[in-house]
Design an enzyme around this catalytic site. Structure first.
Site, mmCIF file in Angstrom:
data_model
loop_
_atom_site.group_PDB
_atom_site.id
_atom_site.type_symbol
_atom_site.label_atom_id
_atom_site.label_comp_id
_atom_site.label_asym_id
_atom_site.label_seq_id
_atom_site.Cartn_x
_atom_site.Cartn_y
_atom_site.Cartn_z
ATOM 1 C CE LYS A 124 -1.050 63.709 35.814
ATOM 2 N NZ LYS A 124 -0.531 64.439 36.976
ATOM 3 C CG ASP A 164 2.409 64.852 34.773
ATOM 4 O OD1 ASP A 164 2.283 65.044 35.991
ATOM 5 O OD2 ASP A 164 2.968 63.817 34.325
HETATM 6 P P1 NDP Z 1 9.138 67.141 32.742
HETATM 7 O O1 NDP Z 1 8.797 66.477 31.467
HETATM 8 O O2 NDP Z 1 9.270 68.608 32.801
HETATM 9 O O3 NDP Z 1 10.477 66.520 33.329
HETATM 10 C C1 NDP Z 1 10.628 65.157 33.552
HETATM 11 C C2 NDP Z 1 12.089 64.921 33.786
HETATM 12 O O4 NDP Z 1 12.326 63.578 34.163
HETATM 13 C C3 NDP Z 1 12.926 65.167 32.546
HETATM 14 O O5 NDP Z 1 14.174 65.648 32.937
HETATM 15 C C4 NDP Z 1 13.019 63.770 31.962
HETATM 16 O O6 NDP Z 1 14.153 63.608 31.141
HETATM 17 C C5 NDP Z 1 13.145 62.941 33.197
HETATM 18 N N1 NDP Z 1 12.679 61.586 32.979
HETATM 19 C C6 NDP Z 1 11.558 61.186 32.348
HETATM 20 N N2 NDP Z 1 11.488 59.846 32.341
HETATM 21 C C7 NDP Z 1 12.596 59.423 32.998
HETATM 22 C C8 NDP Z 1 13.102 58.150 33.328
HETATM 23 N N3 NDP Z 1 12.464 57.040 32.970
HETATM 24 N N4 NDP Z 1 14.266 58.088 34.032
HETATM 25 C C9 NDP Z 1 14.929 59.204 34.405
HETATM 26 N N5 NDP Z 1 14.499 60.439 34.088
HETATM 27 C C10 NDP Z 1 13.355 60.531 33.417
HETATM 28 O O7 NDP Z 1 8.045 66.644 33.796
HETATM 29 P P2 NDP Z 1 7.665 67.255 35.194
HETATM 30 O O8 NDP Z 1 8.836 67.860 35.844
HETATM 31 O O9 NDP Z 1 6.440 68.069 35.021
HETATM 32 O O10 NDP Z 1 7.216 65.949 35.973
HETATM 33 C C11 NDP Z 1 8.136 65.140 36.708
HETATM 34 C C12 NDP Z 1 7.377 64.318 37.734
HETATM 35 O O11 NDP Z 1 6.682 65.201 38.620
HETATM 36 C C13 NDP Z 1 6.303 63.395 37.170
HETATM 37 O O12 NDP Z 1 6.197 62.261 37.997
HETATM 38 C C14 NDP Z 1 5.026 64.231 37.308
HETATM 39 O O13 NDP Z 1 3.869 63.427 37.339
HETATM 40 C C15 NDP Z 1 5.290 64.892 38.638
HETATM 41 N N6 NDP Z 1 4.543 66.109 38.933
HETATM 42 C C16 NDP Z 1 4.504 67.144 38.050
HETATM 43 C C17 NDP Z 1 3.826 68.315 38.375
HETATM 44 C C18 NDP Z 1 3.804 69.503 37.471
HETATM 45 O O14 NDP Z 1 3.173 70.501 37.854
HETATM 46 N N7 NDP Z 1 4.448 69.488 36.326
HETATM 47 C C19 NDP Z 1 3.100 68.430 39.645
HETATM 48 C C20 NDP Z 1 3.261 67.308 40.534
HETATM 49 C C21 NDP Z 1 3.948 66.202 40.162
HETATM 50 P P3 NDP Z 1 14.003 63.803 29.562
HETATM 51 O O15 NDP Z 1 13.355 65.139 29.375
HETATM 52 O O16 NDP Z 1 15.403 63.738 29.100
HETATM 53 O O17 NDP Z 1 13.130 62.685 29.114
HETATM 54 O O1 2IT Z 2 0.667 65.664 39.289
HETATM 55 C C1 2IT Z 2 0.268 66.842 39.414
HETATM 56 O O2 2IT Z 2 -0.172 67.264 40.496
HETATM 57 C C2 2IT Z 2 0.324 67.739 38.268
HETATM 58 N N1 2IT Z 2 0.802 67.321 37.211
HETATM 59 C C3 2IT Z 2 -0.228 69.131 38.350
HETATM 60 C C4 2IT Z 2 -1.714 69.121 38.181
HETATM 61 C C5 2IT Z 2 -2.368 70.470 38.095
HETATM 62 O O3 2IT Z 2 -3.568 70.467 37.800
HETATM 63 O O4 2IT Z 2 -1.739 71.495 38.308
#
Ligand code: NDP
Ligand code: 2IT
Length: 445
Positions: A124, A164
């Site tokens: 990460k 992420d």
């Molecule tokens: P994004 O930045 O696209 O979205 C995150 C969202 O969560 C935004 O709407 C953000 O709001 C909100 N957010 C952030 N911090 C807070 C908080 N403290 N309280 C409430 N809402 C919050 O990120 P992702 O969708 O990519 O990631 C979301 C989660 O999923 C993370 O835990 C990430 O590690 C996990 N994840 C992501 C993957 C990926 O492929 N992207 C894969 C697997 C897991 P705002 O934008 O207004 O700050």
């Molecule tokens: O938490 C996760 O699995 C991710 N942010 C995606 C990682 C990836 O390599 O696609």
């Protein structure tokens, strides 16, 4: 293995790294019995070697804003474990980013990637840079400055970053551009790339789709499905977007989305043109919750609150770590929620998980339920290596199959004598066994 002793020693070495210690604690408790039944693990110090990252790189990222002012952020890459494949995992750009958060994410990623059935190690990275309110030119300059250091340690067979929090297709594009210039190579070093330059169809939606597919598998064990269900989602980002799309497609009604400032409850459901409107807001790096409630006046904005207080059948936490605590969990259970599938990484606190398990709720932990994103990253790597691309249907079918397989592995190791499946335990044991056995095969290194 003595879990308490290990955790005390780890806390001494890494005091204050609360998220990292939380993630390790959960895994140690789940695997304790199986570890102690296999003395070969102890003599090879598998767990001591698995809880420390292979290496951590931190570096300075200097960049200039649109007014000509210079800024400095900290950049990181935590290469956690490459026993079963090259390091693989996302990059997070958010002001809260620190070593504890990236170590917890890298640790979780190692187990998650093991569950996917694909050959990927765990890593990460990211920075405490805040993309909120920045212009695209500022984001581009930051991404270029960050990659000026990172490119030295990554490669398509070494370490393959992706997105992420705060890193989506746009940021991957800027980072890929500068990587290509520095290395003179056009390869699969990043995943989540644009469709026209090596990206896979369905990767943007994949994490959310996978979270819903995993929930569907859990629901099937109770002869239930998404059809007609009320679903509460948190966040509105890469993951929440895909989850909302798929849950709606399967006949559910999604009532909530959220941001750090509160949540939106839309009694008419969030779908169709509303999702398009949200995507437009996101593309301009703006807050989404308040403007949504102005645009769609039936929707209510609950400032400073979390969506878990609103009644639902299925909860999909898709925002960030520790966003669902004991009080939230009790509320969900009291209101009749039957299933929690985690799109985010470690969104439920240990106390909240305890409530789910005590009440024998279907609880899919992030490392299993959100593995669809990295799995599709793995499928993107495969397409890059073969120099061809699959159709959306082909990718989605493969993703669905992977999520089914992950569900099966969790059931295999997590089914209790009364038939209840502890998916957390199942995911931790299944993820651990593969990595641990690979480490045994490869000697002490
Ligand atoms: P994004 O930045 O696209 O979205 C995150 C969202 O969560 C935004 O709407 C953000 O709001 C909100 N957010 C952030 N911090 C807070 C908080 N403290 N309280 C409430 N809402 C919050 O990120 P992702 O969708 O990519 O990631 C979301 C989660 O999923 C993370 O835990 C990430 O590690 C996990 N994840 C992501 C993957 C990926 O492929 N992207 C894969 C697997 C897991 P705002 O934008 O207004 O700050
Ligand atoms: O938490 C996760 O699995 C991710 N942010 C995606 C990682 C990836 O390599 O696609």
């Amino acid at each position: 293995m003595n879990v308490d002793k290990l955790l005390i020693e780890l806390e001494k070495k890494h005091s204050g790294e609360s998220e990292y210690l939380q993630a390790v604690g959960e895994v140690l408790e789940s695997i304790e019995d199986i570890y102690n039944q296999n003395p070969q693990f102890e003599s090879a110090a598998i767990i001591e070697r698995l809880i420390e990252p292979d290496r951590v790189l931190t570096f300075k990222v200097a960049w200039v804003d649109d007014q000509g002012q210079a800024h400095v952020n900290i950049g990181y890459r935590v290469q956690f474990n490459n026993a079963i494949g090259p390091y693989k995992g996302g990059l997070r750009f958010h002001p809260s980013v620190n070593l504890s958060i990236l170590k917890f994410l890298g640790f979780e990623q190692t187990f998650k990637n093991s569950l996917t059935t694909l050959p990927m190690g765990g890593a990460k990275g990211g920075s405490d840079f805040n993309p909120k309110g920045k212009s695209n030119a500022e984001i581009m300059r930051f991404c270029q400055a960050y990659m000026l250091e990172l490119w030295k340690i990554i490669g398509p067979d070494t370490d393959i970053p992706a997105g992420d929090i705060g890193v989506g297709g746009k940021e991957i594009g800027y980072m890929y551009g500068i990587y290509k210039k520095l290395s003179s190579e056009h390869n699969g070093v990043l995943t989540g790339k644009g469709r026209n330059w090596g990206g896979s169809l369905i990767r943007p939606e994949a994490t959310g789709f996978g979270t819903v597919f995993f929930a569907e598998e859990m629901l099937k064990t109770k002869n239930e499905s998404f059809k007609g269900k009320i679903v509460n989602v948190s966040g509105f980002g890469n993951v929440a977007w895909g989850a909302i799309k798929k849950a709606t497609e399967l006949g559910a009604r999604v009532m909530t989305i959220s941001g750090p400032d509160g949540y939106i409850y839309d009694p008419d459901g969030i779908s169709g043109e509303k999702i398009d409107y949200l995507m437009e807001l996101r593309a301009s790096n703006q807050d989404i919750a308040k403007p949504y409630s102005y645009e769609f006046p039936d929707a209510q904005f609950h400032e400073g609150k979390r969506p878990w207080e609103a009644k639902c059948d299925i909860a999909l936490p898709c925002a960030t770590q520790n966003e669902l605590d004991e009080t939230d969990a009790k509320m969900l259970v009291q209101n009749g929620c039957i299933c929690i599938s985690e799109g985010a990484n470690m969104p439920s606190t240990p106390e909240a998980i305890e409530i789910f398990l005590e009440n024998k709720i279907l609880y899919g932990p992030g490392k299993a339920a959100n593995a669809g994103g990295v799995s599709t990253s793995g499928l993107e790597q495969t397409q890059n290596a073969m120099k061809l691309s699959w159709t959306a249907e082909e990718v989605e079918e493969k993703l669905n199959l992977i999520m089914k397989n992950i569900h099966e592995s969790c059931v295999k190791y997590g089914k209790e004598p009364d038939g209840y499946v502890n998916y957390m335990k199942g995911a931790n044991i299944a993820g651990f066994m593969k990595v641990a056995n690979a480490m045994l095969d490869q000697g002490v290194i």
